[in-house]
Design a protein around this motif. Structure first.
Motif, short mmCIF file in Angstrom:
data_model
loop_
_atom_site.label_atom_id
_atom_site.label_comp_id
_atom_site.label_asym_id
_atom_site.label_seq_id
_atom_site.Cartn_x
_atom_site.Cartn_y
_atom_site.Cartn_z
N CYS A 198 -16.73 1.97 -4.74
CA CYS A 198 -16.24 1.87 -3.21
C CYS A 198 -17.20 2.21 -2.20
O CYS A 198 -18.29 2.76 -3.08
CB CYS A 198 -15.02 2.83 -3.09
N GLU A 234 -2.94 10.65 1.41
CA GLU A 234 -4.02 9.75 1.21
C GLU A 234 -4.28 8.94 2.66
O GLU A 234 -5.32 8.77 2.88
CB GLU A 234 -3.76 8.66 0.15
N ASP A 287 0.77 -1.21 0.14
CA ASP A 287 -0.15 0.01 -0.15
C ASP A 287 0.87 1.25 -0.13
O ASP A 287 0.92 1.63 1.09
CB ASP A 287 -0.96 0.09 1.27
N LYS A 336 -15.38 -3.31 -4.18
CA LYS A 336 -14.23 -2.58 -3.07
C LYS A 336 -14.95 -2.53 -1.75
O LYS A 336 -15.76 -1.64 -1.69
CB LYS A 336 -13.74 -1.16 -3.55
N THR A 362 -12.14 4.38 -1.12
CA THR A 362 -10.89 4.94 -1.78
C THR A 362 -11.13 6.16 -2.65
O THR A 362 -12.46 6.80 -2.82
CB THR A 362 -10.45 3.54 -2.82
N ASP A 363 -10.39 6.64 -3.22
CA ASP A 363 -10.36 7.76 -3.92
C ASP A 363 -10.81 7.63 -5.40
O ASP A 363 -11.09 8.77 -6.19
CB ASP A 363 -8.76 8.64 -4.16
N THR A 365 -5.19 -4.59 -4.63
CA THR A 365 -6.31 -5.56 -4.83
C THR A 365 -6.20 -6.83 -4.93
O THR A 365 -7.02 -7.59 -5.30
CB THR A 365 -7.16 -5.01 -6.04
N GLU A 401 -4.50 1.06 -6.06
CA GLU A 401 -4.48 0.69 -4.61
C GLU A 401 -4.40 -0.96 -4.78
O GLU A 401 -4.89 -1.59 -5.87
CB GLU A 401 -5.79 0.88 -4.01
N ASN A 438 -10.60 0.42 -8.85
CA ASN A 438 -9.44 -0.08 -8.22
C ASN A 438 -8.52 -1.23 -8.72
O ASN A 438 -9.21 -2.31 -8.95
CB ASN A 438 -9.74 -0.33 -6.71
#
Length: 355
Positions: free
Chosen positions: A167, A128, A98, A303, A307-308, A159, A157, A321
């Motif tokens: 997400c 983040e 990560d 997800k 997340t972003d 996965t 990210e 992701n």
């Protein structure tokens, strides 16, 4: 390149180099400097920087633009630096999963794809892992949305090498009770606010979370107490208590709808919203997303986190992701990534971007 980033090495070696540059949130400048320097040396890229966020773009006039994004920061080091490569080809260290493995893949593609079949934007951003107010992607959305323009986005990210669509949304509230302060030797003169919190915990224990299916992906929700505050001293009946509750909600709900649901659960109690972020729908029906899923070649999943991708969704850009590394290892002392998984992620993206 002893003092810089050599983007000609394989993605596993590049991951190790990135990991060995500590970049705890809000201390990303040394790594951002290295990333910017390496990308400015690539002739087919235009490079911009805002704070410790670096954005590089091609300008080939392709019919479609894809954004590949990843964060440079990590959680605090837990006695797991420098990186260590074991005999089984596993790289250990803070940020391996990560998400410096994903960042290494981005950098390799940025340096070695001068003529991809889609125009590409590479986003490397800061902060983040901490409060949203510091998030570098959020800052770019506010200051430079044109830098992020695209038809489809992939957030790198971890996965486990599968595509995770959309997400969850997330919000936190404080559910409070009040009482009357008194000496604990004469407790009958007071009202214990901590005792009054018992029904809050009972409702949480009894709550049945939803499992929501969207585009064939199942998003499990969760409603959980994450903090309890109350009490003044060992001989004082407390007159206030607050339970912080985190609701991870399916992207079929807006933030307002999610808050209404939480208020229903805690009807009769004071509920104060402290922070909130929207979810993102999977968007896998979009042609670019469908093509990406086909190229990766594994069944997509929901997800099970925020997340972003939600920030790209808010810009109207479908996003997924995808990255090497096991998300369950994120933030752990035992964080690691298999070098083979990093190389595989790079190869699959390369095929997709050159087919």
């Amino acid at each position: 390149m002893r003092n810089g980033l050599d983007l000609t090495v394989d993605a596993g070696s590049l991951t190790a180099r990135l990991v060995d540059v500590p970049s705890e949130s809000r201390q990303e400048k040394p790594l951002a400097d290295l990333v910017e320097g390496a990308l400015r040396a690539v002739p087919h890229l235009t490079v911009d920087r805002d704070g410790d966020a670096v954005v590089a773009r091609t300008a080939l006039g392709r019919a479609e633009r894809v954004v590949l994004a990843g964060h440079l920061d990590t959680v605090p080091v837990a006695d797991n630096l420098p990186s260590r490569l074991d005999a089984d080809g596993v790289l250990w260290g803070c940020g391996t999963s990560d998400m410096k493995a994903g960042v290494a893949v981005q950098l390799r593609l940025a340096a070695t794809l001068p003529a991809p079949n889609r125009d590409l934007t590479f986003v490397f951003y800061d902060a983040e892992e901490i409060a949203a107010e510091f998030n570098g992607l959020r800052r770019l959305v506010e200051r430079h949305p044109d830098w992020l323009a695209g038809d489809f986005a992939v957030l790198m990210e971890p996965t486990g090498g599968r595509v995770d669509g959309g997400c969850q949304g997330t919000l936190r509230v404080r559910v409070t009770t009040t009482g009357r302060r008194a000496h604990s030797a004469r407790s009958w003169l007071g009202e214990n606010a901590i005792h009054k919190a018992a029904p809050i915990l009972a409702r949480l224990a009894a709550y049945q979370p939803r499992r929501v299916e969207i585009d064939g992906l199942v998003y499990p929700e969760g409603l959980n107490a994450v903090r309890i505050e109350g009490g003044h001293a060992g001989n004082v009946i407390p007159d206030s208590c607050a339970v912080t509750v985190n609701y991870r909600f399916s992207p079929d709900q807006s933030e307002a709808e999610a808050l209404d649901r939480v208020r229903e659960v805690f009807e009769g109690f004071a509920v104060e919203l402290t922070d909130s972020a929207p979810g993102a729908l999977p968007g896998l029906s979009h042609p670019a997303a469908a093509a990406f899923v086909e190229a990766i070649g594994t069944p997509p999943a929901a997800k099970e986190a925020w997340t972003d991708v939600a920030r790209f969704s808010a810009l109207g850009i479908p996003a997924v992701n995808y990255g090497p590394g096991d998300p369950a290892l994120a933030h752990t002392r035992e964080e690691h990534v298999a070098v083979a998984a990093v190389l595989e992620a790079e190869e699959k993206l390369r095929r997709w971007l050159t087919a």
